[in-house]
Design a protein around this motif. Structure first.
Motif, PDB file in Angstrom:
ATOM      1  N   ARG A 118       3.919  -1.886  -5.585  1.00 16.95           N
ATOM      2  CA  ARG A 118       2.981  -2.572  -4.684  1.00 16.95           C
ATOM      3  C   ARG A 118       2.517  -3.884  -5.305  1.00 16.95           C
ATOM      4  NH1 ARG A 118      -1.498   1.522  -4.673  1.00 16.95           N
ATOM      5  NH2 ARG A 118      -0.599   1.806  -6.720  1.00 16.95           N
ATOM      6  N   SER A 145      -6.503   0.555   0.041  1.00 16.80           N
ATOM      7  CA  SER A 145      -6.326  -0.461  -0.995  1.00 16.80           C
ATOM      8  C   SER A 145      -5.881   0.160  -2.307  1.00 16.80           C
ATOM      9  CB  SER A 145      -7.640  -1.210  -1.228  1.00 16.80           C
ATOM     10  OG  SER A 145      -8.180  -1.634  -0.002  1.00 16.80           O
ATOM     11  N   PRO A 146      -4.976  -0.518  -3.021  1.00 13.98           N
ATOM     12  CA  PRO A 146      -4.596  -0.039  -4.346  1.00 13.98           C
ATOM     13  C   PRO A 146      -5.835   0.113  -5.230  1.00 13.98           C
ATOM     14  CG  PRO A 146      -3.153  -1.833  -3.650  1.00 13.98           C
ATOM     15  CD  PRO A 146      -4.255  -1.739  -2.634  1.00 13.98           C
ATOM     16  N   SER A 174       0.846  -1.206   0.000  1.00 15.21           N
ATOM     17  CA  SER A 174       0.000   0.000   0.000  1.00 15.21           C
ATOM     18  C   SER A 174       0.881   1.255   0.000  1.00 15.21           C
ATOM     19  CB  SER A 174      -0.866  -0.006   1.272  1.00 15.21           C
ATOM     20  OG  SER A 174      -1.435   1.259   1.498  1.00 15.21           O
ATOM     21  N   ASP A 201      -2.844  -2.597   3.165  1.00 12.56           N
ATOM     22  CA  ASP A 201      -3.676  -2.646   1.947  1.00 12.56           C
ATOM     23  C   ASP A 201      -5.167  -2.765   2.278  1.00 12.56           C
ATOM     24  OD1 ASP A 201      -3.068  -5.159   2.965  1.00 12.56           O
ATOM     25  OD2 ASP A 201      -3.292  -6.165   1.040  1.00 12.56           O
ATOM     26  N   ARG A 260      -0.301  -6.786  -5.489  1.00 12.01           N
ATOM     27  CA  ARG A 260      -1.737  -6.930  -5.205  1.00 12.01           C
ATOM     28  C   ARG A 260      -2.146  -8.387  -5.097  1.00 12.01           C
ATOM     29  NH1 ARG A 260      -4.609  -2.131  -8.584  1.00 12.01           N
ATOM     30  NH2 ARG A 260      -2.867  -0.701  -8.578  1.00 12.01           N
TER      31      ARG A 260
END
Lengths: 260, 84
Positions: A163, A200-201, A88, A196, A165
């Motif tokens: 980052r 969150s991305p 994140s 995250d 995911r």
């Protein structure tokens, strides 16, 4: 609907702290440090540390379900190259909040932003690329790194560069490991969990209406100063990946009384 | 300093500092050997020691465009000639 409203309010307050807090509360301190501090780099790192400590203190007030659990072994780290997973945008600022003396490698574009670029340069952070106008900056940073590390400063790096995911471990860039090897500085492997879930991305708002314990754990160390033979960068990366994989991520192993 | 001496010194630096043994003259060091920007900066510092000189800002900047071993030798040869 209520959840979204709470998310918007918490995000807004933290953005206000991030922007106006910088401008009104910290800018005067940065200016003083820029003109008067004996060790300007150290002073800027300390101010960044205080600013982001404030950010996470405010986050814990605004988001009741959000707690931080920091392994005491992490806060004791010094004079090390710290490698960490990256999930994140909160990860780098959390590490700045944890270490009083910190440097890191930052996306080069950020160095051309007003104020941010000035701050990054004076804090001694390194641009990720060394071409064009960044050559001199990287050259100075690398040349002084051994002295910085041996005086107790930390360099933290996300070796995957971006980052993740998918929860998997990506390919490692070797820059941080080359620096550790060259400076014979210990490599510390740490893991951040759950930032995250908070930010969150791909989302603009913080996710505030959940119980979320963000944890930072120390997973292991490779002490190059004690290694009898000069260890290769490739071997250093291999050992680091092994440490990342070695232990399951169990924040429960950190004593509760040390939670911050 | 002649080309052969430069070549041998750079080969030694590559072996000892970057764990790259006998790179091809025209191989792309970044693509084939993972020679990154931090390595490039380290190499500049080694070149300064080798030539016992400080490189100017422009000389350092110019070095960042170098991609092959042969270009490194050209670069050091030119620096050496400039400094008599």
């Amino acid at each position: 609907m209520i959840k979204r409203t709470v998310d918007i309010i918490a995000t807004l307050f933290l953005w206000i702290y991030f922007t106006l807090g910088h401008l009104f509360f910290f800018l005067p301190a940065y200016l003083l440090a820029a003109f008067l501090a004996k060790d300007r780099e150290r002073a800027f790192q300390h101010l960044n540390h205080l600013f982001f400590r404030g950010f996470f203190a405010l986050a814990q007030i605004l988001i009741p379900g959000f707690t931080l659990k920091i392994d005491p072994a992490v806060t004791r780290l010094h004079g090390s190259v710290i490698v960490c997973n990256h999930v994140s945008y909160f990860d780098p600022i959390l590490l700045i909040a944890l270490f009083k003396r910190q440097k890191t490698i930052v996306k080069s574009d950020f160095f051309s932003f007003p104020f941010l670029g000035w701050n990054l340069k004076l804090s001694g952070y390194l641009p990720a690329t060394a071409t064009g106008s960044y050559t001199e900056l990287v050259y100075k940073g690398i040349s002084s790194m051994a002295e910085y590390l041996s005086s107790g400063g930390n360099l933290f790096v996300f070796p995957e560069g971006t980052r993740r995911r998918d929860g998997k471990m990506g390919r490692f860039n070797k820059g941080a490991f080359s620096i550790a090897r060259k400076c014979r500085a210990p490599v510390q492997v740490i893991e951040i969990l759950n930032t995250d879930r908070l930010f969150s991305p791909g989302h603009a708002l913080l996710n505030t209406c959940i119980a979320n314990r963000v944890t930072v754990m120390h997973k292991g160390e490779i002490d190059l100063s004690r290694a009898q033979k000069k260890i290769s960068t490739r071997e250093l990366i291999r050992q680091t990946r092994r440490i990342f994989k070695k232990m399951p991520s169990t924040p429960e192993t950190i004593p509760d009384n040390d939670a911050r | 300093m002649d080309r052969e001496t430069i070549k041998n010194k750079i080969l030694t630096i590559f072996d000892e500092e970057f764990e790259i043994v006998n790179p091809g003259e025209n191989e792309d060091l970044r693509e084939i050997h993972g020679f990154d920007s931090i390595d490039a900066i380290e190499l500049l510092r080694e070149i300064e020691i080798m030539l016992d000189t400080e490189l100017t800002r422009d000389e350092k900047k110019k070095a960042m465009d170098i991609r092959t071993f042969s270009q490194i030798c050209d670069y050091v040869e030119s620096l050496s000639a400039d400094r008599g």
